[in-house]
Design a protein around this motif. Structure first.
Motif: not given
Lengths: 339, 339
Positions: A146-157, A252-254, A267-271, A294-298
């Protein structure tokens, strides 16, 4: 020293004279994910940041069994300021090795190198990749990944990969967190710093990081960068190709609308991130699938977070959760990963 | 020494004791593209390969103005065999510096390092990237850029970039060939070896390689790897993002069906390569377009080559040419690049 070698533990967490909590990400990560291997924290004059762990001198930490001082803070330059040097030498005097994940190398500082030599201590830079990384073969390996991928850096991978590993364990699934960045390596006690690998060997490093394993074993691999990042997309693609994930989870971070540090880039979209990752990832694993998001809703309160999670799950037709908040949505994401 | 520094020229091409023409790619490239800066060739006992340039001893070459011996051959291990060492020392004795594009470093061979020190000669490894590469910014730069991309490695990306640069010059267009591999760097007398750059800096290296330029100036950038390559796609993507090409030319060898050295991987189609390159490249340059396709038809006779070129051009709806064969189809490809 090579980062695949086991690090000396337990740790004393060094926070320097840090006043900016954002710079102490490493220390907080170690507290949260390797707390049983951290005897306490050590600060010098001026620090206002604390992990909440016991404040200890190096001598006290050594008496409680600490084997290494870990530099748990960064600064924007990635260097080790002279104000920290006496504290690091004191730690070596007290019997501790020094472990760093910073860009600057410990042994390039004369006073540290001399002290280490005089006292027989090790200076361990976890940003140094192994020297024997092969060119990637592209051959399929046994076991699940399993690999976590992000829409950006530093958001919870990294956090997502750690939380999934912990959830897998709690269900009795054999799983290993595979670290690709310095904080993850400190937490795992091993791994490969992908950002420091020579470009031609980056996919090979990812192959090396998650070797053949038992059929029902999961490697949960910490993602890096983003396939849409103007500086780091190449690293992300090499990690995707070499990891050959069966499952991806997109992080992703909303509310984040621009690439961190690159305000000219939306930022690219999640889709779009899911689509591109599946298209590119299918090159080395045709069975790749996206288990969810996975959403970072902090930055949101609980009600707002639950609304965003529900809305995104409905919109994307996928399990969506914030692993920090956990709950049923996270259970559903874990189910989808393992299904 | 850093590869962005001008190399000492003209060259004496060293072919060692090579019997395999495929290993002398660098020497042939230098003969074809920098012939006016090559005074001759130098072989040792056992060699059967020749570039056709004048056979010279190092002393004769020095007398004709040569400033450096260039190792123009590789071997499968990328090392510098002991049988070559006396010849290299002799060249230094005759007054020449030594330039190498091999993986092995010249200065790690004691006898060469000692001779260089004794005689005041330079040992220049062009695989060493500059030490001051920045993280990519993603900011658009002035001037025009063209990048060659491939369906695979080793099928004509460098050759295509060189041929386009030459064609641009012959039309009075201000253009610079930008080298990203060792042979290209030897030909250009500068450049950045992308394969040796640390992964996090790869896109930054591509930005550094083609800096801001006059609005009507073209940088013609040598591509590396392939976006579909299981080992090197990350390098290709970093080069694409950092180069910000306005124009891409996709390079392919008709008949090649599997990735070189990775027989488990089917070659991507030309159309898929164009589509993916435009999709990924638009991230840093939304104006990116594909001008056409460069085919390596070396294995075909002239009639068969013309048939393939015409067929592919019709099928893809794009200019298609083999730059080695030139002719009207190549003129049309050059037109499409500049239009």
């Amino acid at each position: 020293m090579k980062s695949e070698v086991a690090l000396p533990q337990p740790y004393l967490l060094f926070l320097g004279d840090t006043t900016e909590p954002g710079y102490a990400k490493t220390a907080f990560g170690l507290r949260d994910w390797a707390g049983e291997r951290c005897v306490g924290e050590y600060v010098i004059d001026g620090a206002t940041v604390s992990t909440g762990l016991a404040p200890l001198t190096p001598e006290e930490a050594a008496a409680r069994g600490a084997k290494a001082l870990v530099i748990g803070v960064a600064n924007s330059g990635g260097f080790i300021p002279p104000t920290w040097w006496p504290a690091l030498v004191r730690a070596m005097d007290a019997g501790l090795d020094i472990v760093s994940g910073m860009h600057a190398r410990l042994r390039e500082i004369d006073v540290l190198r001399d002290a280490a030599q005089r006292l027989g201590r090790r200076l361990i830079d976890v940003r140094e990749p192994p020297s024997n990384i092969p060119i990637a073969t592209g051959k399929r390996r046994s076991g699940k990944r399993l690999l976590t991928l992000g829409t950006d850096c530093a958001l919870g991978k990294k956090y997502t990969a750690l939380a999934l590993t912990r959830a897998f364990h709690s269900r009795g699934v054999d799983a290993t967190f595979r670290a690709t960045g310095q904080t993850g390596i400190l937490i795992a006690g091993g791994g490969i710093p992908m950002d420091a690998v020579v470009a031609d060997f980056a996919a090979g490093a990812a192959e090396m990081l998650s070797p053949d394993a038992a059929q029902d074993h999961w490697d949960v691999i910490e993602g890096q960068g983003s396939l849409f990042h103007p500086a780091y997309a190449g690293v992300s693609l090499a990690l995707l190709h070499g990891s050959q994930p069966d499952v991806i989870v997109v992080c992703h971070e909303p509310g984040r609308e621009r690439v961190l540090g690159h305000p000219g880039y939306a930022l690219p979209s999640i889709q779009d991130t899911i689509d591109l990752a599946l298209r590119l990832g299918s090159r080395t694993n045709p069975d790749i699938r996206c288990a969810g998001v996975s959403l970072n809703t902090a930055r949101l309160d609980d009600a707002a977070a639950q609304r965003v999670i529900a809305h995104e799950s409905q919109r994307l037709g996928l399990p969506v959760a914030d692993p920090v908040r956990g709950g049923e949505t996270f259970d559903a994401l874990v189910d989808a990963c393992l299904s």
